[in-house]
Design a protein around this motif. Sequence first.
Motif, mmCIF file in Angstrom:
data_model
loop_
_atom_site.group_PDB
_atom_site.id
_atom_site.type_symbol
_atom_site.label_atom_id
_atom_site.label_comp_id
_atom_site.label_asym_id
_atom_site.label_seq_id
_atom_site.Cartn_x
_atom_site.Cartn_y
_atom_site.Cartn_z
ATOM 1 N N ILE A 35 0.795 -1.236 -0.068
ATOM 2 C CA ILE A 35 0.009 0.057 -0.063
ATOM 3 C C ILE A 35 0.845 1.390 0.054
ATOM 4 N N ALA A 36 1.944 1.313 0.780
ATOM 5 C CA ALA A 36 2.960 2.408 0.787
ATOM 6 C C ALA A 36 3.422 2.732 -0.597
ATOM 7 N N LYS A 37 3.600 1.845 -1.581
ATOM 8 C CA LYS A 37 4.046 1.986 -2.767
ATOM 9 C C LYS A 37 2.870 2.775 -3.651
ATOM 10 N N GLN A 38 1.776 2.858 -3.115
ATOM 11 C CA GLN A 38 0.496 3.426 -3.956
ATOM 12 C C GLN A 38 0.163 4.633 -3.578
ATOM 13 N N VAL A 39 0.618 4.993 -2.319
ATOM 14 C CA VAL A 39 -0.022 6.263 -1.760
ATOM 15 C C VAL A 39 0.901 7.337 -1.553
ATOM 16 N N ASN A 40 0.494 8.573 -1.476
ATOM 17 C CA ASN A 40 1.468 9.693 -1.273
ATOM 18 C C ASN A 40 1.122 10.457 -0.022
ATOM 19 N N VAL A 41 2.233 10.288 1.169
ATOM 20 C CA VAL A 41 1.879 11.039 2.375
ATOM 21 C C VAL A 41 2.688 12.130 2.586
ATOM 22 N N PRO A 42 2.170 13.150 2.773
ATOM 23 C CA PRO A 42 3.190 14.347 3.128
ATOM 24 C C PRO A 42 4.026 14.166 4.164
ATOM 25 N N GLY A 43 5.506 14.323 4.012
ATOM 26 C CA GLY A 43 6.391 14.203 4.917
ATOM 27 C C GLY A 43 7.247 12.663 4.681
ATOM 28 N N PHE A 44 6.645 11.944 3.779
ATOM 29 C CA PHE A 44 7.472 10.673 3.607
ATOM 30 C C PHE A 44 7.606 10.380 2.097
ATOM 31 N N GLN A 56 -3.220 4.542 10.206
ATOM 32 C CA GLN A 56 -3.861 5.775 10.417
ATOM 33 C C GLN A 56 -4.293 6.158 9.186
ATOM 34 N N ARG A 57 -3.717 6.494 8.153
ATOM 35 C CA ARG A 57 -4.193 7.126 7.037
ATOM 36 C C ARG A 57 -5.073 6.320 6.036
ATOM 37 N N ILE A 58 -4.640 5.220 5.943
ATOM 38 C CA ILE A 58 -5.565 4.215 4.889
ATOM 39 C C ILE A 58 -6.566 3.398 5.775
ATOM 40 N N GLY A 59 -6.090 2.890 7.057
ATOM 41 C CA GLY A 59 -7.195 2.443 7.798
ATOM 42 C C GLY A 59 -6.681 0.805 7.947
ATOM 43 N N PHE A 60 -6.617 0.387 9.182
ATOM 44 C CA PHE A 60 -6.331 -0.930 9.356
ATOM 45 C C PHE A 60 -7.194 -2.014 8.582
ATOM 46 N N ALA A 61 -8.468 -1.627 8.368
ATOM 47 C CA ALA A 61 -9.338 -2.720 7.620
ATOM 48 C C ALA A 61 -8.898 -2.988 6.131
ATOM 49 N N ALA A 62 -8.291 -1.973 5.588
ATOM 50 C CA ALA A 62 -7.827 -1.962 4.229
ATOM 51 C C ALA A 62 -6.591 -2.965 3.916
ATOM 52 N N VAL A 63 -5.805 -2.794 5.080
ATOM 53 C CA VAL A 63 -4.516 -3.366 5.353
ATOM 54 C C VAL A 63 -4.787 -4.755 5.599
ATOM 55 N N ALA A 64 -5.773 -4.993 6.454
ATOM 56 C CA ALA A 64 -6.230 -6.613 6.924
ATOM 57 C C ALA A 64 -6.871 -7.132 5.714
ATOM 58 N N GLY A 65 -7.742 -6.411 5.031
ATOM 59 C CA GLY A 65 -8.131 -7.012 3.971
ATOM 60 C C GLY A 65 -7.386 -7.650 2.889
ATOM 61 N N GLN A 100 -9.376 -6.496 14.031
ATOM 62 C CA GLN A 100 -10.038 -5.287 13.590
ATOM 63 C C GLN A 100 -8.976 -4.031 13.695
ATOM 64 N N SER A 101 -7.931 -4.445 14.641
ATOM 65 C CA SER A 101 -6.942 -3.298 14.631
ATOM 66 C C SER A 101 -5.521 -3.937 14.858
ATOM 67 N N ALA A 102 -4.653 -3.154 14.993
ATOM 68 C CA ALA A 102 -3.020 -3.589 15.218
ATOM 69 C C ALA A 102 -2.831 -4.196 16.692
ATOM 70 N N LYS A 103 -3.869 -3.741 17.593
ATOM 71 C CA LYS A 103 -3.698 -4.208 18.921
ATOM 72 C C LYS A 103 -4.963 -5.292 19.016
ATOM 73 N N ASP A 104 -5.708 -5.645 18.250
ATOM 74 C CA ASP A 104 -6.659 -6.791 18.314
ATOM 75 C C ASP A 104 -5.964 -8.049 18.330
ATOM 76 N N GLU A 105 -6.406 -8.764 19.575
ATOM 77 C CA GLU A 105 -5.709 -10.252 19.668
ATOM 78 C C GLU A 105 -6.718 -11.239 18.817
ATOM 79 N N THR A 106 -7.711 -10.826 18.045
ATOM 80 C CA THR A 106 -8.465 -11.637 17.428
ATOM 81 C C THR A 106 -7.660 -12.356 16.254
ATOM 82 N N LYS A 107 -7.995 -13.650 16.334
ATOM 83 C CA LYS A 107 -6.855 -14.553 15.162
ATOM 84 C C LYS A 107 -7.687 -14.575 13.951
ATOM 85 N N LEU A 108 -7.122 -14.587 12.852
ATOM 86 C CA LEU A 108 -7.565 -14.950 11.603
ATOM 87 C C LEU A 108 -8.223 -16.278 11.645
ATOM 88 N N LYS A 109 -9.501 -16.385 11.174
ATOM 89 C CA LYS A 109 -10.080 -17.792 11.135
ATOM 90 C C LYS A 109 -10.782 -17.923 9.829
#
Length: 455
Positions: A35-44, A56-65, A100-109
């Motif tokens: 995803i980082a290769k496809q988006v522009n984030v100011p300062g990076f 934060q910017r794209i959303g964990f849901a998109a990353v997880a998907g 659902q988040s980086a800190k969520d301990e739910t396992k992929l099932k």
Amino acid sequence: MKISVRNLEPTKVRLTVTVDTEEFEPYLEQSRKEIAKQVNVPGFRKGHVPGKIIDQRIGFAAVAGEAVNNAVPELYSKAMDEKKFQPMAQPEIDVQEVPQSAKDETKLKFVATVERRPDIELPELDGMEIEVAKPEVSDEDVEKRLESLRQRFGTLVGVDRPAAKGDFANIDLNAQIDGETVDSQEGVSYELGSGTMLDGLDEALEGLSAGEETTFEGTLEAGDHEGEKAQIKVKVNSVKAEELPELDDDFAKDASEFDTLDELKADMRKAAEKDAEGRQATEARDAFIEKLKEGLEIPVPKGVKADMVAEHLKGMTPDPEKATKEQKAEAEESVEKELRDQMVLDALAQKMEVQVTQLDVTNFLASIAQQYGMDPSQFINAIVNNGQLGSAVQEVGRSKGLLAGMRAVTFKSDGEVLDLSAFLGDDTQNEEDESVAAASAAAAVADELSSSDAE
């Protein structure tokens, strides 16, 4: 990764796969990088955005998907390998739980439901003997070959008489439904008795002379009105009979490199004997497969069978929905045999510890391309692009397993040991030669066991 298995049918399982957080994390990280290769984030700089910022910017849901899309197919394959299941169809995947988040301990099932090859316990090959009928070549076989060659040198001569079976008629056809012309052809050459066009055409033409016409009812076999009844008018423009050359020494000189008819017949007998040996090798192969299946109860995957039966019916009738009971029974019987043969060959390849090399697959595909007059490179590229490479690898594995298995048993004919090395090769061949032999045999197996795929 935790895997639980539920057997739904003898050939169908449901795997519930729970993935540890540590095992899923690399997929999340890879997703963030993509995803980082496809988006522009100011300062990076593009492609160097930290994972936390992507969340934060794209959303964990998109990353997880995206991570799930990449992880599930790989983890499904690992689960199947771990349980030693051989899939026979694409799985039905149901993703049930995702963090659902980086800190969520739910396992992929996820749950995968798939039809698999049943466990098959093949008999030991050591000491196995298989009797095969001795090939016979009769004078009639030679005469048929001679007659076929004779017909190639025949000529068509116009005759002033009614058409009869074996004659060639030049005809015009006009098909009408409810008084409206739906198809017409002119100047068609047709051999009476060949049965290669419309049902009823042979009967309609027989007895007609040049200039005469008649009308009969027939079923259209192509076009927009395929399968419909039509009134078909046929007119005979001319009638020609086939005139064949005399079978003598002059014919032998014209049709071959031999000076006499006896020499030509002797050569044809040799060719017939060679063909008979080839048929005997095919019979040996079939007898070997039947011997492996002897006494085994091999369940057939219902879904795979249903799909294959539907494909068979398409080749048997214009409207599979209207297939007769006889046609359905024939298709089911054919498919069940085909599937059982394939599953036994897969089990045999596993038993013989067959290894399929890149050269094996390339030779196999090139062999099939040659059979159908196609450019090997284009054919191979088409196979790869259509996602059929796995099927090709499987077919080569079956072929190599079949060759190895047949080498391990003894074939006899009239009590004498049968030498099939000309068709099977031998264990001392180098790898390249064996690959060529496997490709040739695999092409033959593919033609007979899965000809529709080959085409």
